[in-house]
Design an enzyme around this catalytic site. Structure first.
Site, mmCIF file in Angstrom:
data_model
loop_
_atom_site.group_PDB
_atom_site.id
_atom_site.type_symbol
_atom_site.label_atom_id
_atom_site.label_comp_id
_atom_site.label_asym_id
_atom_site.label_seq_id
_atom_site.Cartn_x
_atom_site.Cartn_y
_atom_site.Cartn_z
ATOM 1 N N HIS A 17 85.173 -4.868 -42.788
ATOM 2 C CA HIS A 17 84.111 -5.838 -42.483
ATOM 3 C C HIS A 17 84.669 -7.265 -42.531
ATOM 4 O O HIS A 17 84.335 -8.093 -41.696
ATOM 5 C CB HIS A 17 82.977 -5.731 -43.513
ATOM 6 C CG HIS A 17 82.250 -4.423 -43.511
ATOM 7 N ND1 HIS A 17 82.215 -3.591 -44.597
ATOM 8 C CD2 HIS A 17 81.530 -3.802 -42.547
ATOM 9 C CE1 HIS A 17 81.483 -2.527 -44.319
ATOM 10 N NE2 HIS A 17 81.067 -2.608 -43.081
ATOM 11 N N LYS A 41 69.711 6.017 -45.278
ATOM 12 C CA LYS A 41 70.834 5.934 -46.228
ATOM 13 C C LYS A 41 70.373 5.817 -47.670
ATOM 14 O O LYS A 41 69.418 5.092 -47.960
ATOM 15 C CB LYS A 41 71.713 4.720 -45.889
ATOM 16 C CG LYS A 41 72.595 4.951 -44.680
ATOM 17 C CD LYS A 41 73.613 3.846 -44.513
ATOM 18 C CE LYS A 41 74.565 4.184 -43.373
ATOM 19 N NZ LYS A 41 75.547 3.127 -43.134
ATOM 20 N N ARG A 90 84.789 0.315 -33.988
ATOM 21 C CA ARG A 90 86.015 0.890 -34.538
ATOM 22 C C ARG A 90 86.661 1.913 -33.627
ATOM 23 O O ARG A 90 87.868 2.046 -33.581
ATOM 24 C CB ARG A 90 85.723 1.534 -35.897
ATOM 25 C CG ARG A 90 85.452 0.531 -36.987
ATOM 26 C CD ARG A 90 84.826 1.187 -38.161
ATOM 27 N NE ARG A 90 83.586 1.848 -37.759
ATOM 28 C CZ ARG A 90 82.895 2.657 -38.508
ATOM 29 N NH1 ARG A 90 83.311 2.971 -39.694
ATOM 30 N NH2 ARG A 90 81.768 3.183 -38.053
ATOM 31 N N SER A 128 82.375 2.491 -45.505
ATOM 32 C CA SER A 128 81.994 2.315 -46.916
ATOM 33 C C SER A 128 81.929 3.669 -47.618
ATOM 34 O O SER A 128 82.341 3.795 -48.777
ATOM 35 C CB SER A 128 80.649 1.592 -47.012
ATOM 36 O OG SER A 128 80.747 0.329 -46.406
HETATM 37 N N1 COA Z 1 85.222 -1.792 -41.170
HETATM 38 C C1 COA Z 1 84.951 -0.846 -42.058
HETATM 39 N N2 COA Z 1 83.824 -0.111 -42.053
HETATM 40 C C2 COA Z 1 82.945 -0.384 -41.090
HETATM 41 C C3 COA Z 1 83.161 -1.356 -40.124
HETATM 42 C C4 COA Z 1 84.361 -2.082 -40.190
HETATM 43 N N3 COA Z 1 84.678 -3.024 -39.312
HETATM 44 N N4 COA Z 1 82.112 -1.379 -39.297
HETATM 45 C C5 COA Z 1 81.266 -0.448 -39.741
HETATM 46 N N5 COA Z 1 81.776 0.149 -40.825
HETATM 47 C C6 COA Z 1 81.198 1.247 -41.584
HETATM 48 C C7 COA Z 1 80.052 0.807 -42.460
HETATM 49 O O1 COA Z 1 80.517 0.472 -43.768
HETATM 50 C C8 COA Z 1 79.200 2.029 -42.482
HETATM 51 O O2 COA Z 1 79.714 2.940 -43.422
HETATM 52 P P1 COA Z 1 78.743 3.984 -44.122
HETATM 53 O O3 COA Z 1 77.946 4.668 -43.045
HETATM 54 O O4 COA Z 1 79.687 4.895 -44.782
HETATM 55 O O5 COA Z 1 77.873 3.188 -45.046
HETATM 56 C C9 COA Z 1 79.413 2.665 -41.120
HETATM 57 O O6 COA Z 1 80.652 2.157 -40.678
HETATM 58 C C10 COA Z 1 78.350 2.310 -40.140
HETATM 59 O O7 COA Z 1 78.282 0.909 -40.104
HETATM 60 P P2 COA Z 1 77.217 0.152 -39.244
HETATM 61 O O8 COA Z 1 77.243 0.693 -37.879
HETATM 62 O O9 COA Z 1 77.392 -1.316 -39.441
HETATM 63 O O10 COA Z 1 75.896 0.654 -39.856
HETATM 64 P P3 COA Z 1 75.196 0.145 -41.069
HETATM 65 O O11 COA Z 1 74.441 1.296 -41.594
HETATM 66 O O12 COA Z 1 76.122 -0.557 -42.001
HETATM 67 O O13 COA Z 1 74.224 -0.935 -40.406
HETATM 68 C C11 COA Z 1 72.232 -1.687 -39.374
HETATM 69 C C12 COA Z 1 73.240 -0.574 -39.461
HETATM 70 C C13 COA Z 1 71.824 -2.155 -40.757
HETATM 71 C C14 COA Z 1 72.802 -2.858 -38.608
HETATM 72 C C15 COA Z 1 70.983 -1.144 -38.614
HETATM 73 O O14 COA Z 1 70.545 0.035 -39.256
HETATM 74 C C16 COA Z 1 69.864 -2.160 -38.602
HETATM 75 O O15 COA Z 1 69.843 -3.040 -37.767
HETATM 76 N N6 COA Z 1 68.916 -2.023 -39.545
HETATM 77 C C17 COA Z 1 67.774 -2.923 -39.633
HETATM 78 C C18 COA Z 1 66.497 -2.163 -39.291
HETATM 79 C C19 COA Z 1 66.365 -2.053 -37.782
HETATM 80 O O16 COA Z 1 66.235 -3.023 -37.082
HETATM 81 N N7 COA Z 1 66.403 -0.807 -37.308
HETATM 82 C C20 COA Z 1 66.295 -0.523 -35.886
HETATM 83 C C21 COA Z 1 67.654 -0.566 -35.255
HETATM 84 S S1 COA Z 1 67.519 -0.225 -33.517
#
Ligand code: COA
Length: 167
Positions: A17, A41, A90, A128
């Site tokens: 990140h 989650k 990624r 994560s």
């Molecule tokens: N380096 C390392 N890990 C990374 C990464 C990077 N560059 N980018 C993503 N990851 C990891 C994250 O840590 C996460 O790991 P985990 O699933 O083991 O926790 C995984 O990859 C997925 O990451 P991401 O795609 O960013 O998902 P997220 O769950 O962290 O975030 C939100 C998703 C929060 C942005 C999305 O659910 C959201 O917008 N929520 C708000 C509510 C909403 O509007 N919902 C409707 C969406 S249409």
């Protein structure tokens, strides 16, 4: 002055990140990390703790702030001005999820562009959850998270039920 938001769950923030944050700051003057909600989650850290860990990890990085948001991302964007949303891409497998989420956010009336950054190749397979699992099984996570985040993670896992369940 161009600003962007970088939403995610950050449970916890990792070097992957941070890599995306640093790439985004080459283009944007200001970045707001939005510690968001994900209905599917179970979090190890509370939203306040995830925010604090982001702030610790980025304490030496100027022009970054961290907010907590419990609602829809589209609502955050309506209430807070920004020029773009930043996301990391990624691998090809991220594309479909990102595409669906991006399109759904547009449908929810988000008048904002989404910009994707490729992380350094050493973080391509990082997540994560992977970091949590490696830490839980006493593996070396020093390459994947800043030291202070690693320490907080180990402290939390030492107290968590997950460890008891594994034994
Ligand atoms: N380096 C390392 N890990 C990374 C990464 C990077 N560059 N980018 C993503 N990851 C990891 C994250 O840590 C996460 O790991 P985990 O699933 O083991 O926790 C995984 O990859 C997925 O990451 P991401 O795609 O960013 O998902 P997220 O769950 O962290 O975030 C939100 C998703 C929060 C942005 C999305 O659910 C959201 O917008 N929520 C708000 C509510 C909403 O509007 N919902 C409707 C969406 S249409």
């Amino acid at each position: 002055m161009k600003s962007a938001i970088y939403p995610g769950t950050f449970d916890p923030i990792t070097n992957g990140h941070i890599d995306i944050v640093n790439r985004a700051l080459k283009i944007f003057d200001h970045l707001t990390i939005v510690v968001a909600q994900h209905y599917a989650k179970d979090f190890l850290f509370s939203a306040e703790e995830r925010k604090e860990l982001c702030e610790i990890a980025l304490k030496d990085t100027p022009n970054v702030e961290v907010h907590i948001w419990q609602g829809l991302l589209a609502e955050y964007v309506k209430e807070n001005k920004a020029d773009a949303i930043v996301r990391g891409m990624r691998a090809l497998s991220d594309f479909e999820y990102e595409f669906q989420m991006g399109m759904m956010n547009r449908k929810l009336a988000m008048d904002i562009e989404i910009i994707y950054f490729f992380p350094d190749e050493k973080y391509i397979f990082l997540s994560s959850s992977a970091v949590k699992e490696i830490a839980l099984l006493d593996g070396d996570i020093s390459e994947f998270v800043p030291d202070e985040i690693g320490e907080r993670l180990k402290e939390r896992l030492a107290k968590s039920h997950t460890r008891e369940q594994l034994q």
